[in-house]
Design an enzyme around this catalytic site. Structure first.
Site, PDB file in Angstrom:
ATOM      1  CE1 TYR A  94      -6.964   4.839   7.840  1.00  0.00           C
ATOM      2  CE2 TYR A  94      -4.714   5.424   6.891  1.00  0.00           C
ATOM      3  CZ  TYR A  94      -6.154   5.202   6.944  1.00  0.00           C
ATOM      4  OH  TYR A  94      -6.698   5.303   5.689  1.00  0.00           O
ATOM      5  CG  ASP A 122      -4.461   0.966   5.204  1.00  0.00           C
ATOM      6  OD1 ASP A 122      -5.403   0.992   5.853  1.00  0.00           O
ATOM      7  OD2 ASP A 122      -4.190   2.099   4.861  1.00  0.00           O
ATOM      8  CD  GLU A 178      -1.634   5.773   3.793  1.00  0.00           C
ATOM      9  OE1 GLU A 178      -2.219   6.523   3.158  1.00  0.00           O
ATOM     10  OE2 GLU A 178      -1.977   4.571   4.143  1.00  0.00           O
ATOM     11  CG  ASP A 193      -2.008   1.205   1.294  1.00  0.00           C
ATOM     12  OD1 ASP A 193      -2.335   1.301   0.177  1.00  0.00           O
ATOM     13  OD2 ASP A 193      -2.439   1.687   2.359  1.00  0.00           O
TER      14      ASP A 193
END
Length: 375
Positions: free
Chosen positions: A151, A155, A30, A28
């Site tokens: 957080y 993920d 960000e 993932d």
């Protein structure tokens, strides 16, 4: 949930060594997208089931060994709704990790509904409520807070067990290749760039313009994209789309008349007014025979509704036989893409466009008999 934040080269090298034997990686990113054309990568999350790392792309690191892992055909990369992550990797790493398995599309293929969000997937499969309050946080700030890091780690920490659950069902139904092919299709679409000369056709409300106006828009659209790339500015921070259409329609002759066009902002004129005027003048010199033809919307074609209904009906018939949801085969947008490709373009312009989704990859294998006339 244990994880490490990687900001040093030794940490990255040791992590790459630790995941060297992995065959599956949850992945993932960000990022931030404020005024920029390209997403600003802020974090890369990786988890192999034992080792979880949050890699800081703002640190000066040599990623070459890590990139080799992400390029390996022997390592399946798991992402959830990876469309924007694809763009992040394309711009930051210069490639997209493959092979890729999109858990959101896999759920859709299993009939679990369109666009199942990550939190809903985790709740549905693992019966765990996750906190999504940090989704709109400032990921470029340093240091990141513990809450932000937790957080980001969650993920990929929860993505892997969700994948294991989904993959079992997908493989039992013999649908694995479809998921992989769909990811390749998304990568291809996100990496494709419409040719300069056709870019004006994608501008909203371009259908309202006359051929002479379209000649202006045909020059303005690629200029705006080129300037956005050079300055790394979002397109509308160079020139708003609706203002570009108005300028093409009114074709101002000087800075003062451009300022008087409703909606055009002073910033746009101050920053780019002279360049815009040059393009307007250049378009005026185009022979009317060489100006683009007036654009038609699909709804302007008398047979559009009948054609769309016919395609949808044929797809539903195939969907019943294959037990693949009809909405997975084709959304309304994908049906319109096919009709536009067939009706709005010449053989020459089609050769410069991506083939419609319905005419390639796994969809075409199922639909080639039903949609033969649209090939």
């Amino acid at each position: 949930m244990q994880y490490q934040v990687i900001t040093e080269q030794q940490q990255l090298d040791e992590f790459v060594s630790a995941i060297g034997g992995a065959t599956v990686l949850a992945l993932d990113t960000e990022f931030m997208r404020r005024r920029t054309l390209y997403p600003e990568v802020a974090l890369i999350q990786v988890y192999d089931g034992e080792n979880l790392a949050l890699i800081d792309p703002l640190a000066a690191l040599d990623y070459s060994n890590f990139w080799e892992v992400l390029k390996s055909e022997d390592v399946l990369k798991i992402l959830h709704s990876p469309s924007e992550d694809i763009e992040v990797f394309n711009n930051f790493a210069g490639f997209v990790p493959t092979p890729m398995f999109d858990t959101q599309f896999a759920l859709q293929l299993l009939g679990e509904g369109n666009c199942v969000g990550f939190a809903n997937m985790v709740k549905q499969i693992l019966e765990i409520e996750i906190d999504k309050s940090e989704s709109r946080t400032n990921w470029l700030q340093r240091p990141l807070t513990t809450k932000q890091l937790d957080y980001a780690a969650s993920d990929v920490f929860y993505l892997l067990p969700c994948f294991n659950h989904i993959y079992k069902q997908i493989s039992e139904k013999g649908l694995t290749e479809i998921v992989l092919e769909e990811s390749q299709l998304v990568i291809e679409k996100r990496s494709y760039e419409l040719p300069d000369k056709l870019l004006y056709q994608d501008i909203k409300n371009a259908w309202q313009l006359k051929p002479r106006d379209l000649a202006t828009l045909q020059l303005l659209a690629p200029w705006r994209r080129s300037k956005a790339k050079d300055k790394n500015l979002a397109l509308n921070f160079v020139l708003k789309e609706q203002n570009m259409v108005e300028i093409a329609k009114r074709r101002p002759t000087n800075i003062s008349s451009m300022r008087n066009i409703p909606g055009v902002e002073a910033m746009e004129v101050n920053r780019s007014g002279k360049e815009i005027l040059k393009l307007v003048e250049q378009a005026k010199s185009v022979d009317i025979e060489q100006c683009p033809e007036k654009l038609l919307r699909l709804i302007d074609y008398p047979q559009y509704k009948k054609a769309a209904k016919d395609i949808s009906s044929k797809i539903k018939q195939v969907a019943c036989k294959t037990e693949i949801p009809a909405e997975v085969f084709a959304s309304k947008k994908q049906i319109n893409q096919l009709i536009s490709w067939k009706w709005k373009h010449t053989d020459k312009s089609r050769s410069e466009l991506l083939k419609p989704d319905l005419l390639k990859s796994w969809r075409w294998e199922f639909l080639k008999d039903a949609l033969a006339e649209w090939q």
